[in-house]
Design a protein around this motif. Structure first.
Motif, mmCIF file in Angstrom:
data_model
loop_
_atom_site.group_PDB
_atom_site.id
_atom_site.type_symbol
_atom_site.label_atom_id
_atom_site.label_comp_id
_atom_site.label_asym_id
_atom_site.label_seq_id
_atom_site.Cartn_x
_atom_site.Cartn_y
_atom_site.Cartn_z
ATOM 1 N N VAL A 135 40.908 26.217 45.811
ATOM 2 C CA VAL A 135 40.675 27.652 45.650
ATOM 3 C C VAL A 135 41.241 28.323 46.897
ATOM 4 O O VAL A 135 40.793 28.042 48.011
ATOM 5 C CB VAL A 135 39.174 27.964 45.513
ATOM 6 N N LEU B 67 41.143 34.271 46.567
ATOM 7 C CA LEU B 67 40.342 34.222 45.343
ATOM 8 C C LEU B 67 38.875 33.937 45.652
ATOM 9 O O LEU B 67 37.979 34.437 44.961
ATOM 10 C CB LEU B 67 40.922 33.200 44.361
ATOM 11 N N GLN C 141 21.917 36.180 45.573
ATOM 12 C CA GLN C 141 22.591 35.018 45.005
ATOM 13 C C GLN C 141 21.748 34.475 43.866
ATOM 14 O O GLN C 141 20.526 34.524 43.921
ATOM 15 C CB GLN C 141 22.723 33.933 46.081
ATOM 16 N N ILE C 142 22.417 33.957 42.857
ATOM 17 C CA ILE C 142 21.684 33.307 41.772
ATOM 18 C C ILE C 142 21.467 31.852 42.170
ATOM 19 O O ILE C 142 22.406 31.183 42.560
ATOM 20 C CB ILE C 142 22.508 33.367 40.467
ATOM 21 N N ASP D 205 33.264 27.809 51.810
ATOM 22 C CA ASP D 205 32.038 27.270 51.222
ATOM 23 C C ASP D 205 32.294 25.839 50.723
ATOM 24 O O ASP D 205 33.164 25.633 49.864
ATOM 25 C CB ASP D 205 31.639 28.194 50.057
ATOM 26 N N ALA E 219 37.609 37.344 46.741
ATOM 27 C CA ALA E 219 37.513 38.277 45.613
ATOM 28 C C ALA E 219 36.274 37.978 44.769
ATOM 29 O O ALA E 219 35.582 38.896 44.300
ATOM 30 C CB ALA E 219 38.773 38.206 44.749
ATOM 31 N N ALA E 220 35.969 36.695 44.589
ATOM 32 C CA ALA E 220 34.775 36.309 43.826
ATOM 33 C C ALA E 220 33.513 36.785 44.551
ATOM 34 O O ALA E 220 32.597 37.339 43.934
ATOM 35 C CB ALA E 220 34.742 34.799 43.614
ATOM 36 N N LEU F 86 33.277 39.256 46.603
ATOM 37 C CA LEU F 86 33.277 40.725 46.512
ATOM 38 C C LEU F 86 32.968 41.198 45.096
ATOM 39 O O LEU F 86 32.635 42.370 44.893
ATOM 40 C CB LEU F 86 34.655 41.284 46.880
ATOM 41 N N GLN F 87 33.123 40.301 44.127
ATOM 42 C CA GLN F 87 33.009 40.653 42.708
ATOM 43 C C GLN F 87 34.008 41.743 42.327
ATOM 44 O O GLN F 87 33.713 42.660 41.561
ATOM 45 C CB GLN F 87 31.567 41.050 42.345
ATOM 46 N N VAL F 88 35.214 41.616 42.887
ATOM 47 C CA VAL F 88 36.296 42.562 42.568
ATOM 48 C C VAL F 88 37.472 41.762 41.991
ATOM 49 O O VAL F 88 37.989 40.855 42.640
ATOM 50 C CB VAL F 88 36.758 43.330 43.823
ATOM 51 N N SER F 89 37.884 42.120 40.771
ATOM 52 C CA SER F 89 39.029 41.466 40.148
ATOM 53 C C SER F 89 40.308 41.958 40.812
ATOM 54 O O SER F 89 40.483 43.159 41.036
ATOM 55 C CB SER F 89 39.050 41.770 38.656
ATOM 56 N N LEU F 90 41.219 41.042 41.120
ATOM 57 C CA LEU F 90 42.478 41.429 41.768
ATOM 58 C C LEU F 90 43.449 42.071 40.785
ATOM 59 O O LEU F 90 44.401 42.720 41.192
ATOM 60 C CB LEU F 90 43.123 40.204 42.429
ATOM 61 N N THR F 91 43.232 41.841 39.508
ATOM 62 C CA THR F 91 44.071 42.465 38.485
ATOM 63 C C THR F 91 43.194 43.358 37.626
ATOM 64 O O THR F 91 42.034 43.044 37.382
ATOM 65 C CB THR F 91 44.729 41.411 37.568
ATOM 66 N N GLU F 92 43.766 44.490 37.228
ATOM 67 C CA GLU F 92 43.008 45.402 36.394
ATOM 68 C C GLU F 92 44.023 46.264 35.651
ATOM 69 O O GLU F 92 44.902 46.861 36.284
ATOM 70 C CB GLU F 92 42.124 46.283 37.281
#
Lengths: 254, 254
Positions: free
Chosen positions: A117, A121, A252-253, A14, A124-125, A127-133
């Protein structure tokens, strides 16, 4: 004016994910040497008067290509040009930057590196999935599944990659996916571990194929892939199993 | 207008390392909730009319702080506000984004995530050291050395972290450095492995302490650290052993 070379990260795809600094470097460049993988819309952000030169797809051309790029950079900088070497993602992740930096230093050329970027990453953004949890993924790891000869590298730490409490991202992983998954399962990774392929992360035509690690190669084989691909593996991706291509989000916002 | 929340990565420190998209989100925000670690110069890039609210240092406040942030975001979005939650680095790396995303989804709030340059990549660019290098580092891994209770997490895969062919980056690693190094050496990591601490990566007052993994805790103990710190471990950092604080490079390209 003395010439210089800046290795600049173009981000994951993007054009809006370019940094302000990358934009400034592009807008003050005399010459832009860009990877084929970098979107035309990003190359177009360069100063209008800049010469723009495509320098071959990363990882899919003979290595003499790399020597040629280095010679060009040194030659142009010695002519006093401001050279921007535009690389997909971040220059310091699987970007072969060491060879370029060493050669430029040896030639006495001023160097700057502008981070970007990285594709993992960006994806992941989206997907809205955090790579760490906490409790699921204390460790994040990136590997490339594409060695010099186009095959899977032989010196991968399979045990580290099979750790169920890590989130793993495999860059350039589509071609060698079958062998990769065989080795991971042989090293004890649970076949039900969530896994996902993302093609052209963050681009308008991004595609996602969600699965388990055991079923991913079969689902991927049924699709035609042409863009750069990332493979995501780990418990944090559990919610993405239903993803099928094409999977661009409508919400999308603005 | 319906309210929304965007989790936005502020990048590693240097305001120029913000993405174009992050800037756009900041400039169209009604409210900006920002981590204390985010530089004032970045918060100042937000729309002039936006309300700017500091929401506490990441990792150093009680967890009720996190619940409070989530309640604020939901309340503001339900009032129709465009909320930007500005996080240091990238939101999907040690940013506790999962808790926020889950709560926002449960409340029916529209979410967007804008990735950022993570601190490790910002620092690597400033060091001009690639985190991956054929023959030296096939794998890059990020961990946090700061669990919920402020101590070193108990469930770290020490073998994966002691792999001599990986580049490792430890986020929030300064407080627990002594214990971390003990465990790595006990798991067989060569005491001569290059290691480096970077404080306030990419900021004007960035500091670096270069050493070997065995000598790093002693060198770090002799310094007063107050900003966020990253620890880098691996063969690719061999050239950084001579780095001492302060180590900002003079040779920037303008």
């Amino acid at each position: 004016e003395k010439g210089s070379v800046a290795l600049v990260g173009a981000g994951p795809g993007d054009p809006e994910l370019l940094t302000l600094k990358a934009l400034r470097m592009l807008q003050s460049a005399d010459v832009v040497l860009y990877d084929d993988l970098v979107a035309p819309a990003i190359v177009d952000m360069a100063r209008r008067e800049a010469e723009k030169i495509a320098v071959g797809k990363r990882g899919y051309k003979p290595s003499c290509q790399q020597d040629h790029i280095i010679s060009m950079m040194i030659g142009l900088a010695k002519e006093g040009k401001r050279v921007v070497r535009l690389k997909g993602g971040d220059p310091m992740i699987f970007g072969r930057a060491t060879e370029e930096i060493s050669a430029l230093r040896a030639a006495g050329i001023a160097i700057e590196v502008v981070p970007g970027v990285t594709a993992a990453l960006g994806a992941a953004a989206a997907l809205q999935v955090s790579l760490t949890e906490r409790d699921k993924a204390r460790r994040v790891q990136f590997i490339t599944a594409h060695a010099h000869d186009g095959k899977l590298p032989q010196d991968i730490d399979w045990r580290a990659l099979s750790d169920p409490r890590a989130s793993s991202v495999v860059y350039m992983g589509a071609r060698t996916l079958g062998v990769l998954v065989e080795r991971l399962l042989a090293h004890g990774l649970d076949p039900a571990t969530p896994a996902l392929l993302v093609e052209r992360a963050t681009c308008a035509d991004e595609r996602r194929i969600g699965a388990t690690i055991a079923s991913l190669p079969g689902k991927v084989a049924a699709e035609t892939l042409s863009g750069p691909c990332l493979i995501f593996i780990g418990a944090v991706f559990a919610a993405t199993e239903g993803e099928v291509a094409p999977a661009k989000e409508a919400a999308q916002i603005d």
